[in-house]
Write a protein that holds these residues in place. Structure first.
Motif, PDB file in Angstrom:
ATOM      1  N   HIS A   1       0.824  -1.211   0.000  1.00 25.68           N
ATOM      2  CA  HIS A   1       0.000   0.000   0.000  1.00 25.68           C
ATOM      3  C   HIS A   1       0.863   1.268   0.000  1.00 25.68           C
ATOM      4  O   HIS A   1       0.529   2.249  -0.657  1.00 25.68           O
ATOM      5  CB  HIS A   1      -0.962  -0.009   1.192  1.00 25.68           C
ATOM      6  CG  HIS A   1      -2.037  -1.055   1.094  1.00 25.68           C
ATOM      7  ND1 HIS A   1      -2.988  -1.042   0.100  1.00 25.68           N
ATOM      8  CD2 HIS A   1      -2.296  -2.158   1.835  1.00 25.68           C
ATOM      9  CE1 HIS A   1      -3.796  -2.094   0.245  1.00 25.68           C
ATOM     10  NE2 HIS A   1      -3.398  -2.782   1.291  1.00 25.68           N
TER      11      HIS A   1
ATOM     12  N   LEU B   1       0.893   4.153  -3.254  1.00 27.55           N
ATOM     13  CA  LEU B   1       0.317   5.464  -2.934  1.00 27.55           C
ATOM     14  C   LEU B   1       1.404   6.434  -2.492  1.00 27.55           C
ATOM     15  O   LEU B   1       2.445   6.015  -1.978  1.00 27.55           O
ATOM     16  CB  LEU B   1      -0.697   5.331  -1.799  1.00 27.55           C
ATOM     17  CG  LEU B   1      -1.928   4.458  -2.058  1.00 27.55           C
ATOM     18  CD1 LEU B   1      -2.700   4.256  -0.762  1.00 27.55           C
ATOM     19  CD2 LEU B   1      -2.821   5.092  -3.124  1.00 27.55           C
TER      20      LEU B   1
ATOM     21  N   PHE C   1      -1.449   7.723   1.355  1.00 30.52           N
ATOM     22  CA  PHE C   1      -1.466   6.559   2.240  1.00 30.52           C
ATOM     23  C   PHE C   1      -2.026   6.948   3.606  1.00 30.52           C
ATOM     24  O   PHE C   1      -2.886   6.265   4.160  1.00 30.52           O
ATOM     25  CB  PHE C   1      -0.063   5.950   2.404  1.00 30.52           C
ATOM     26  CG  PHE C   1      -0.030   4.848   3.416  1.00 30.52           C
ATOM     27  CD1 PHE C   1      -0.437   3.562   3.090  1.00 30.52           C
ATOM     28  CD2 PHE C   1       0.349   5.104   4.732  1.00 30.52           C
ATOM     29  CE1 PHE C   1      -0.461   2.557   4.042  1.00 30.52           C
ATOM     30  CE2 PHE C   1       0.332   4.100   5.692  1.00 30.52           C
ATOM     31  CZ  PHE C   1      -0.076   2.824   5.340  1.00 30.52           C
TER      32      PHE C   1
ATOM     33  N   GLN D   1      -5.862   7.667   3.509  1.00 33.21           N
ATOM     34  CA  GLN D   1      -6.724   6.488   3.406  1.00 33.21           C
ATOM     35  C   GLN D   1      -6.603   5.557   4.615  1.00 33.21           C
ATOM     36  O   GLN D   1      -7.567   4.897   4.994  1.00 33.21           O
ATOM     37  CB  GLN D   1      -6.383   5.688   2.135  1.00 33.21           C
ATOM     38  CG  GLN D   1      -6.814   6.379   0.859  1.00 33.21           C
ATOM     39  CD  GLN D   1      -6.639   5.465  -0.358  1.00 33.21           C
ATOM     40  OE1 GLN D   1      -6.709   4.249  -0.258  1.00 33.21           O
ATOM     41  NE2 GLN D   1      -6.417   6.073  -1.516  1.00 33.21           N
ATOM     42  N   SER D   2      -5.421   5.472   5.174  1.00 33.85           N
ATOM     43  CA  SER D   2      -5.195   4.461   6.216  1.00 33.85           C
ATOM     44  C   SER D   2      -5.272   5.022   7.624  1.00 33.85           C
ATOM     45  O   SER D   2      -5.351   4.255   8.586  1.00 33.85           O
ATOM     46  CB  SER D   2      -3.814   3.835   6.035  1.00 33.85           C
ATOM     47  OG  SER D   2      -2.805   4.765   6.365  1.00 33.85           O
ATOM     48  N   GLU D   3      -5.207   6.356   7.745  1.00 33.07           N
ATOM     49  CA  GLU D   3      -5.094   6.998   9.059  1.00 33.07           C
ATOM     50  C   GLU D   3      -3.883   6.488   9.835  1.00 33.07           C
ATOM     51  O   GLU D   3      -3.905   6.393  11.057  1.00 33.07           O
ATOM     52  CB  GLU D   3      -6.392   6.825   9.869  1.00 33.07           C
ATOM     53  CG  GLU D   3      -7.591   7.475   9.169  1.00 33.07           C
ATOM     54  CD  GLU D   3      -8.906   7.184   9.891  1.00 33.07           C
ATOM     55  OE1 GLU D   3      -8.912   7.196  11.130  1.00 33.07           O
ATOM     56  OE2 GLU D   3      -9.919   6.956   9.195  1.00 33.07           O
ATOM     57  N   GLN D   4      -2.822   6.155   9.104  1.00 30.39           N
ATOM     58  CA  GLN D   4      -1.554   5.770   9.727  1.00 30.39           C
ATOM     59  C   GLN D   4      -0.436   6.536   9.027  1.00 30.39           C
ATOM     60  O   GLN D   4      -0.563   6.908   7.866  1.00 30.39           O
ATOM     61  CB  GLN D   4      -1.284   4.268   9.545  1.00 30.39           C
ATOM     62  CG  GLN D   4      -2.340   3.366  10.150  1.00 30.39           C
ATOM     63  CD  GLN D   4      -2.245   1.954   9.597  1.00 30.39           C
ATOM     64  OE1 GLN D   4      -1.396   1.190   9.999  1.00 30.39           O
ATOM     65  NE2 GLN D   4      -3.115   1.606   8.660  1.00 30.39           N
TER      66      GLN D   4
ATOM     67  N   ARG E   1      -1.555 -11.438  -0.044  1.00 36.99           N
ATOM     68  CA  ARG E   1      -1.418 -11.008  -1.433  1.00 36.99           C
ATOM     69  C   ARG E   1      -0.075 -11.412  -2.052  1.00 36.99           C
ATOM     70  O   ARG E   1      -0.017 -11.907  -3.174  1.00 36.99           O
ATOM     71  CB  ARG E   1      -1.568  -9.485  -1.494  1.00 36.99           C
ATOM     72  CG  ARG E   1      -1.485  -8.861  -2.852  1.00 36.99           C
ATOM     73  CD  ARG E   1      -1.532  -7.350  -2.759  1.00 36.99           C
ATOM     74  NE  ARG E   1      -2.817  -6.858  -2.301  1.00 36.99           N
ATOM     75  CZ  ARG E   1      -3.063  -6.396  -1.066  1.00 36.99           C
ATOM     76  NH1 ARG E   1      -2.096  -6.363  -0.164  1.00 36.99           N
ATOM     77  NH2 ARG E   1      -4.258  -5.959  -0.750  1.00 36.99           N
TER      78      ARG E   1
ATOM     79  N   ILE F   1      -5.994  -1.542   3.191  1.00 39.23           N
ATOM     80  CA  ILE F   1      -5.109  -0.503   3.707  1.00 39.23           C
ATOM     81  C   ILE F   1      -5.348  -0.225   5.194  1.00 39.23           C
ATOM     82  O   ILE F   1      -4.476   0.303   5.881  1.00 39.23           O
ATOM     83  CB  ILE F   1      -5.254   0.779   2.845  1.00 39.23           C
ATOM     84  CG1 ILE F   1      -4.071   1.714   3.062  1.00 39.23           C
ATOM     85  CG2 ILE F   1      -6.580   1.470   3.111  1.00 39.23           C
ATOM     86  CD1 ILE F   1      -3.959   2.807   2.015  1.00 39.23           C
ATOM     87  N   LYS F   2      -6.508  -0.575   5.687  1.00 40.13           N
ATOM     88  CA  LYS F   2      -6.816  -0.332   7.099  1.00 40.13           C
ATOM     89  C   LYS F   2      -7.382  -1.618   7.691  1.00 40.13           C
ATOM     90  O   LYS F   2      -8.578  -1.715   8.003  1.00 40.13           O
ATOM     91  CB  LYS F   2      -7.855   0.801   7.176  1.00 40.13           C
ATOM     92  CG  LYS F   2      -7.753   1.649   8.420  1.00 40.13           C
ATOM     93  CD  LYS F   2      -8.727   2.802   8.317  1.00 40.13           C
ATOM     94  CE  LYS F   2      -9.224   3.199   9.663  1.00 40.13           C
ATOM     95  NZ  LYS F   2     -10.277   4.208   9.568  1.00 40.13           N
TER      96      LYS F   2
ATOM     97  N   LEU G   1      -5.447  -4.054  13.151  1.00 39.05           N
ATOM     98  CA  LEU G   1      -5.054  -2.848  13.876  1.00 39.05           C
ATOM     99  C   LEU G   1      -5.863  -2.649  15.153  1.00 39.05           C
ATOM    100  O   LEU G   1      -5.407  -2.007  16.093  1.00 39.05           O
ATOM    101  CB  LEU G   1      -5.233  -1.617  12.969  1.00 39.05           C
ATOM    102  CG  LEU G   1      -4.304  -1.539  11.754  1.00 39.05           C
ATOM    103  CD1 LEU G   1      -4.755  -0.408  10.824  1.00 39.05           C
ATOM    104  CD2 LEU G   1      -2.853  -1.326  12.179  1.00 39.05           C
TER     105      LEU G   1
END
Lengths: 570, 570
Positions: free
Chosen positions: A150, A154, A159, A162-165, B186, B551-552, B556
């Protein structure tokens, strides 16, 4: 004599809840998996915090040979023998890996009348701990590669949106985390992953056997679940593009990995063939890992029994060295005595003398030549200040003259005593004399010392293990190993003890060198940081962290019979 | 309302031995794994051979959406509701894969007050069956590659001399057996193995998720252990250089694989939140596998309960179709009724109408447009001669006007009835009316028929499923798929039913086509022979047999709390 699985099937096991009860485990501390296995809640350590610990006996061996020395047989036999002479005893051994079970070796539950029963339940799955280690280990690998995927496709900003990381900026050339599987899988040693355009980035990877997983070492070395959670958080999975470590905590996967391991942290209680308790927990190999069962299992057993017998893998240069220099540093419990297992065959095979004579036949020349290997291991154990009892694991073909010679020869060594163990054929009574001598040895004043000071440089520790541990003249490092050493020191990990991965078939790194290796240098090819387990692994010689299936593997013998029972697992 | 795991943790489960006892399982037929899980010995089927079977209810759904339709909630809720109206009921569901648990979806034990408890034990490991499937599957892969390795490095004569086996002459271009892992991985979809000079020969391989393993299908479709042993023996792992199949039996690994699966063949008993029994067994996905729990679990439940509620994965074009055309052919037990789960949100999402309006808000236009999807699925189920009850899974945000409209609209379809299910919020009582209507539906005269005659050509069966099953105009095959079809027919496998692997997010192969797909051809890209499971898998469209982590990912959120309890598994 019956086969191991026949003896196991004909035994009448007691209810595991009865075994637990006799050992002093309360019913709410026990989770039964059928009648023959139960998980023990380490919470009992809090209940018994004030209770004194029993004596800890570590079983080790001479340099192993393809004939099998019977170390687990002796561990289980001694546990039975101690009960036979009225001592409250408990064995602590490792969970067998399915790799060797289906590969060359067959089961690992002991054998004959000195085995853990039912042996097929011990050898296959047990209560799922090794599966949990594989699963948690591979979740980290999947998480790392997914994050790389990911972050690669991106921009850092996108990144994060979208991921909040925050992007970790993983260096694709510095992915340190391999994958694991509990099989002998030669073709997965070195693989390329991420092929197929949409699955990338393409990169190198590989599988180790689960017994070599750092998570397996964490399972074996953790004090409790909280400690395990912290260690998993510290696992270094990769480096970022500025060469900083990326941990499982950074990746946000440490909590989920721990969730997978929540049940695995509880040791499994089984019983020996005569109803003595045996705790089975963790399964690191002693050649490519640290080779000892768990601290938690030892702690539980030491609170519940007066004598705890545990086994360190392979010869005393392997599992025993790591027991002393890695496990004892964590557990703070040194062994009160050691048992060194030997057979007439093993000494002949270690003599280095080629012979066409059947190794079961008397051959005093080879026996006497091979004795030096035993003497080396006696001295190696004695070096740690641990009293050592030699146990000659008896075979029906053994010559009485050779046994007499060997017992007499040992009297001139540093060993505390030497007994013949017949527990394979006779069970508890066959280990009566061994049990008495071992119990006496534990009354010696303990004088345990480590082989090396952990607070020195990596190279200094390598030199001490190579020279004092194996008798090498020197250590050589490949450029790769040198770079890794410098990197780990720069990252602040120089204070960790070392775990040498090498062949167990010689005291040196070269399996062709028998007896006591002479003039040699230990070639270190690679270092692996195990920041969570708390050691640095050094690969020496041509050692592989994934075995392969041989040309006539044991799986060919295994099947179910018409009644649905497993056969061929000996 | 509390979270699923909070509700699970606050529940007071009964002893699983009490649940088993009430269901009519004898104590020697039960192996407890702690207080909350137990394996049930299929031997009880012999004891109960004369007993009549109960009614079988299959739960299916409209085309799924990312919002979650609550099919497992309805399955568990209906089981609870049937007990509430005085019927002896039992649920049969699949074991959750850890891939989705750590990926996008979270747990798969139902939810709210219609869930299986303790949900964390169901979602992680259960009693180890999926691990056993992975292990047995990968042993075959290791055995195949090891055999190729040894046959490649030696002459045929020398191989035979050393191994005491005849050379199989494996064609390295025709290795049909991939590997499996129970993660969303993946980067393992397509890999190169055997790199590194001594580990070869180098060749392509890849991992599927374990839910797609043929062994998983075998676990779900076997009648007993003997049948499973035979099916494992029939697994085609590769072709030889003369294009003849090489089976697990030929490789000598089928017995060992079965030994790994001996315990897995026993379904696991757990309980719903109000103490109804639930058998959990096998976990094939319904998109890339046949999507139904095991025949053995169904058989056991049908002997013990009057109403058995089981769930088929995804929409009725997926798991339900495979239930009818694959599972019923083996089990010989057609469903007595079907429940078709729908939500207001699902119909809006299936309308194909783009909207900025919150999907939880009333929107009669979208609802009415999406209704055609529900009507398609009603007709699809009715086509098999199975009475169908629509269950509207209720959400607190649902508009009463929309619910009224939908219930009325269903009265004009082929459905037997339509009820609102509130079991998520209310448990058993929330499914009372649904239970009554479903029980009435099972009193209808059954008129089950298969979609296709299995004794026709592969292409004819493909056409029937595409046209009658999905409403396609035609089927296209890639050159690869055509070759595979011809090969499987030449090998004598044309009589097998088909298992279509495609997206579940559309009735077609294209997830962007919502509602009822119009003018389309079904593109078949690859066929895979599953000679052991007894079907041929046809991959249609861009379907992948290994998911990836998004991506999330859900991992987590997962961790342990200070008390060591797992959190974030909802």
């Amino acid at each position: 004599m019956l086969s191991d699985i026949e003896i196991s099937n004909q035994a009448s096991p007691q209810l595991i809840s009865d075994i637990a009860n006799k050992l002093g485990i309360l019913s709410h501390e026990l989770t039964s998996f059928g009648d023959a296995k139960a998980k023990v809640d380490p919470a009992l350590l809090k209940r018994l915090v004030a209770k004194q610990q029993g004596k800890l006996i570590i079983v080790t061996a001479v340099t192993p040979t393809p004939h099998g020395e019977g170390k687990t047989v002796t561990t289980i036999g001694l546990t039975q023998g101690l009960a036979h002479i009225g001592k409250k005893s408990c064995a602590c051994i490792r969970q067998p890996s399915m790799g060797p079970v289906f590969g060359v070796k067959g089961g690992a539950a002991g054998g004959g009348y000195a085995q853990v029963i039912p042996m097929q339940e011990m050898n296959l799955h047990l209560t799922g701990d090794i599966h949990a280690v594989s699963s948690a280990h591979n979740l980290a690998a999947a998480a790392l590669d997914a994050r790389l995927f990911h972050e690669t496709r991106l921009s850092a900003a996108e990144f994060t949106r979208q991921s909040e990381q925050t992007a970790l900026n993983i260096d694709p050339q510095q992915l340190l985390w391999r994958r694991v599987i509990d099989h002998n899988e030669r073709s997965l040693r070195h693989i390329t992953v991420g092929l197929g355009a949409i699955n990338g980035p393409v990169h190198d990877s590989g599988f180790d056997i689960t017994a070599a997983s750092e998570l397996m070492a964490i399972l074996a070395l953790s004090h409790d679940l909280t400690d395990m959670r912290k260690r998993i958080g510290r696992l270094v999975l990769a480096l970022d593009t500025s060469a900083n470590p990326i941990t499982a905590e950074d990746l946000g996967v440490a909590g989920a990995m721990t969730a997978i391991m929540v049940e695995a942290i509880k040791p499994t209680l089984m019983q020996t063939i005569n109803g003595q308790p045996c705790l089975i927990h963790a399964g690191p190999f002693a050649n490519i890992a640290h080779g000892n069962s768990s601290i938690i299992a030892d702690k539980i057993a030491l609170k519940l029994a007066d004598f705890v017998v545990t086994e360190a893998g392979f010869g005393s240069d392997m599992g025993f060295e790591k027991f002393c220099n890695i496990k004892v540093r964590e557990s703070d419990k040194a062994p009160d005595a050691a048992v060194l297992v030997v057979t007439l065959k093993a000494l002949k095979a270690n003599s280095g003398i080629a012979s066409d004579l059947d190794i079961n036949k008397p051959d005093m020349d080879r026996l006497q030549a091979g004795f030096s290997n035993l003497n080396w291991h006696i001295n190696n154990v004695a070096k740690y200040g641990v009293p050592v009892v030699v146990a000659i694991n008896h075979f029906p073909t053994d010559s009485q003259a050779e046994l007499d010679w060997l017992q007499h020869a040992v009297t001139k060594t540093a060993a505390f005593g030497c007994e013949i163990s017949q527990s394979f054929a006779q069970g508890a009574s066959g280990a009566e004399q061994l049990a008495k001598t071992v119990a006496a040895a534990t009354e010696q004043t303990s004088n345990f010392k480590f082989l090396y000071d952990v607070n020195t440089t990596i190279i200094s520790k390598l030199l001490t293990i190579a020279e004092s541990g194996y008798g090498a003249n020197n250590v050589t490092l490949t450029a790769q190993a040198t770079q890794q050493m410098q990197r780990f020191e720069a990252l602040g990990f120089s204070h960790l003890p070392l775990c040498i991965a090498k062949t167990p078939m010689s005291i040196s790194h070269d399996p062709s060198i028998k007896g006591i290796p002479g003039d040699f240098e230990l070639p270190v090819t690679e270092l692996r940081l195990n920041a969570g387990a708390g050691f640095i692994t050094a690969l020496a010689g041509k050692v592989m962290t994934m075995p392969g299936l041989n040309i006539k593997p044991n799986y060919l013998n295994i099947d179910i019979d018409d009644a649905g029972h497993i056969i061929g697992l000996d």
